[in-house]
Motif scaffolding. Structure first.
Motif, PDB file in Angstrom:
ATOM      1  N   MET A 109       3.478  -2.832  -4.652  1.00 18.47           N
ATOM      2  CA  MET A 109       3.574  -4.149  -4.050  1.00 18.47           C
ATOM      3  C   MET A 109       2.911  -5.141  -4.994  1.00 18.47           C
ATOM      4  O   MET A 109       1.785  -4.925  -5.437  1.00 18.47           O
ATOM      5  N   ALA A 110       3.575  -6.194  -5.297  1.00 14.07           N
ATOM      6  CA  ALA A 110       3.009  -7.253  -6.122  1.00 14.07           C
ATOM      7  C   ALA A 110       2.466  -8.348  -5.202  1.00 14.07           C
ATOM      8  O   ALA A 110       3.152  -8.784  -4.279  1.00 14.07           O
ATOM      9  N   ILE A 111       1.250  -8.741  -5.454  1.00 17.14           N
ATOM     10  CA  ILE A 111       0.614  -9.785  -4.644  1.00 17.14           C
ATOM     11  C   ILE A 111       0.320 -10.955  -5.562  1.00 17.14           C
ATOM     12  O   ILE A 111      -0.462 -10.832  -6.503  1.00 17.14           O
ATOM     13  N   SER A 112       0.946 -12.076  -5.290  1.00 13.50           N
ATOM     14  CA  SER A 112       0.685 -13.279  -6.070  1.00 13.50           C
ATOM     15  C   SER A 112      -0.391 -14.094  -5.366  1.00 13.50           C
ATOM     16  O   SER A 112      -0.360 -14.246  -4.142  1.00 13.50           O
ATOM     17  N   GLU A 129      -7.197 -10.567   0.717  1.00 16.04           N
ATOM     18  CA  GLU A 129      -7.691  -9.757   1.834  1.00 16.04           C
ATOM     19  C   GLU A 129      -6.577  -9.484   2.838  1.00 16.04           C
ATOM     20  O   GLU A 129      -6.393  -8.343   3.273  1.00 16.04           O
ATOM     21  N   ARG A 130      -5.821 -10.513   3.199  1.00 17.06           N
ATOM     22  CA  ARG A 130      -4.716 -10.326   4.147  1.00 17.06           C
ATOM     23  C   ARG A 130      -3.667  -9.356   3.590  1.00 17.06           C
ATOM     24  O   ARG A 130      -3.159  -8.497   4.303  1.00 17.06           O
ATOM     25  N   ALA A 131      -3.361  -9.499   2.311  1.00 16.65           N
ATOM     26  CA  ALA A 131      -2.361  -8.618   1.693  1.00 16.65           C
ATOM     27  C   ALA A 131      -2.850  -7.173   1.644  1.00 16.65           C
ATOM     28  O   ALA A 131      -2.086  -6.243   1.927  1.00 16.65           O
ATOM     29  N   LEU A 132      -4.120  -6.961   1.305  1.00 23.07           N
ATOM     30  CA  LEU A 132      -4.661  -5.600   1.265  1.00 23.07           C
ATOM     31  C   LEU A 132      -4.713  -4.985   2.656  1.00 23.07           C
ATOM     32  O   LEU A 132      -4.455  -3.783   2.815  1.00 23.07           O
ATOM     33  N   VAL A 191      -2.901  -1.394   3.320  1.00 20.53           N
ATOM     34  CA  VAL A 191      -3.572  -0.150   3.733  1.00 20.53           C
ATOM     35  C   VAL A 191      -3.102   0.322   5.108  1.00 20.53           C
ATOM     36  O   VAL A 191      -3.255   1.502   5.426  1.00 20.53           O
ATOM     37  N   ARG A 192      -2.533  -0.562   5.896  1.00 22.84           N
ATOM     38  CA  ARG A 192      -1.919  -0.102   7.157  1.00 22.84           C
ATOM     39  C   ARG A 192      -0.714   0.790   6.855  1.00 22.84           C
ATOM     40  O   ARG A 192      -0.454   1.757   7.556  1.00 22.84           O
ATOM     41  N   ALA A 193       0.023   0.456   5.806  1.00 16.75           N
ATOM     42  CA  ALA A 193       1.220   1.212   5.443  1.00 16.75           C
ATOM     43  C   ALA A 193       0.911   2.394   4.528  1.00 16.75           C
ATOM     44  O   ALA A 193       1.604   3.400   4.553  1.00 16.75           O
ATOM     45  N   GLN A 194      -0.137   2.275   3.718  1.00 15.29           N
ATOM     46  CA  GLN A 194      -0.474   3.292   2.718  1.00 15.29           C
ATOM     47  C   GLN A 194      -1.988   3.453   2.714  1.00 15.29           C
ATOM     48  O   GLN A 194      -2.694   2.592   2.213  1.00 15.29           O
ATOM     49  N   LEU A 198     -12.035  -1.911   3.497  1.00 19.18           N
ATOM     50  CA  LEU A 198     -10.874  -1.893   2.605  1.00 19.18           C
ATOM     51  C   LEU A 198     -11.183  -1.078   1.352  1.00 19.18           C
ATOM     52  O   LEU A 198     -10.314  -0.382   0.823  1.00 19.18           O
ATOM     53  N   ALA A 199     -12.418  -1.169   0.874  1.00 17.70           N
ATOM     54  CA  ALA A 199     -12.818  -0.415  -0.322  1.00 17.70           C
ATOM     55  C   ALA A 199     -12.627   1.082  -0.114  1.00 17.70           C
ATOM     56  O   ALA A 199     -12.315   1.805  -1.063  1.00 17.70           O
ATOM     57  N   GLU A 200     -12.793   1.546   1.107  1.00 16.54           N
ATOM     58  CA  GLU A 200     -12.636   2.974   1.409  1.00 16.54           C
ATOM     59  C   GLU A 200     -11.229   3.479   1.079  1.00 16.54           C
ATOM     60  O   GLU A 200     -11.031   4.673   0.869  1.00 16.54           O
ATOM     61  N   HIS A 201     -10.245   2.591   1.038  1.00 15.96           N
ATOM     62  CA  HIS A 201      -8.856   2.969   0.788  1.00 15.96           C
ATOM     63  C   HIS A 201      -8.468   2.899  -0.685  1.00 15.96           C
ATOM     64  O   HIS A 201      -7.373   3.315  -1.047  1.00 15.96           O
TER      65      HIS A 201
END
Length: 172
Positions: A1-4, A20-23, A27-30, A55-58
């Protein structure tokens, strides 16, 4: 996934909220992710992971490309704009942020720098304490996104086991 990160010349916290929103969605999907960041993206990632250790845990592996972890001399003279103020050498933001290896203990962190980067310099400002550091000769800031040699470094970093070259300082 590319996040701009989209917007330009915004406060760095604006970019952090977007990442943060993108991550969160990612992580919900992967549940286990690798992250590759270019330039200020490495700083923005540090902001997000400091605020959101969940989030860091993922995060399994991080590769930064030309990220000004210790600021950049290119920010001199642009002190009225929010990005350069935050990314200047000795800035309050960079002084207060933990480095990626501290935010991601036991995970692989690789910093890639271009020896001829005229945006993030000197090259030592891209070096994260405790991370692997790869310096590629004859590469500028934007070539870190498109150069096949950089792609090889990134793919190797994402495929080798954690700790394979821990703390390495490589000039390729």
């Amino acid at each position: 996934m590319a996040i701009s990160l989209l917007h330009r010349l915004a406060p760095v916290s604006w970019y952090a909220a977007r990442l943060e929103r993108a991550l969160e969605a990612l992580v919900r999907a992967q549940p286990e992710i690798d992250v590759v960041c270019h330039s200020m993206g490495g700083i923005v990632l540090r902001m997000v992971l400091q605020r959101r250790p969940d989030l860091a845990e993922h995060v399994h592996t991080v590769v930064t490309l030309g990220s000004p972890h210790h600021g950049t001399a290119a920010a001199r003279g642009m002190l009225l704009l929010p990005e350069p103020v935050a990314l200047a050498r000795g800035s309050w933001l960079l002084g207060d942020l933990p480095h990626l290896p501290a935010l991601l203990p036991g995970r692989r962190v690789v910093g890639v720098a271009g020896e001829d980067d005229a945006i993030v310099y000197p090259v030592a400002t891209t070096d994260e304490p405790g991370a692997e550091h790869v310096v590629l000769p004859h590469r500028g800031h934007m070539s870190l996104l498109v150069d096949p040699a950089v792609h090889e470094v990134v793919l190797r970093a994402l495929s080798e086991p954690v700790g394979a070259a821990e703390g390495a300082d490589v000039v390729a």
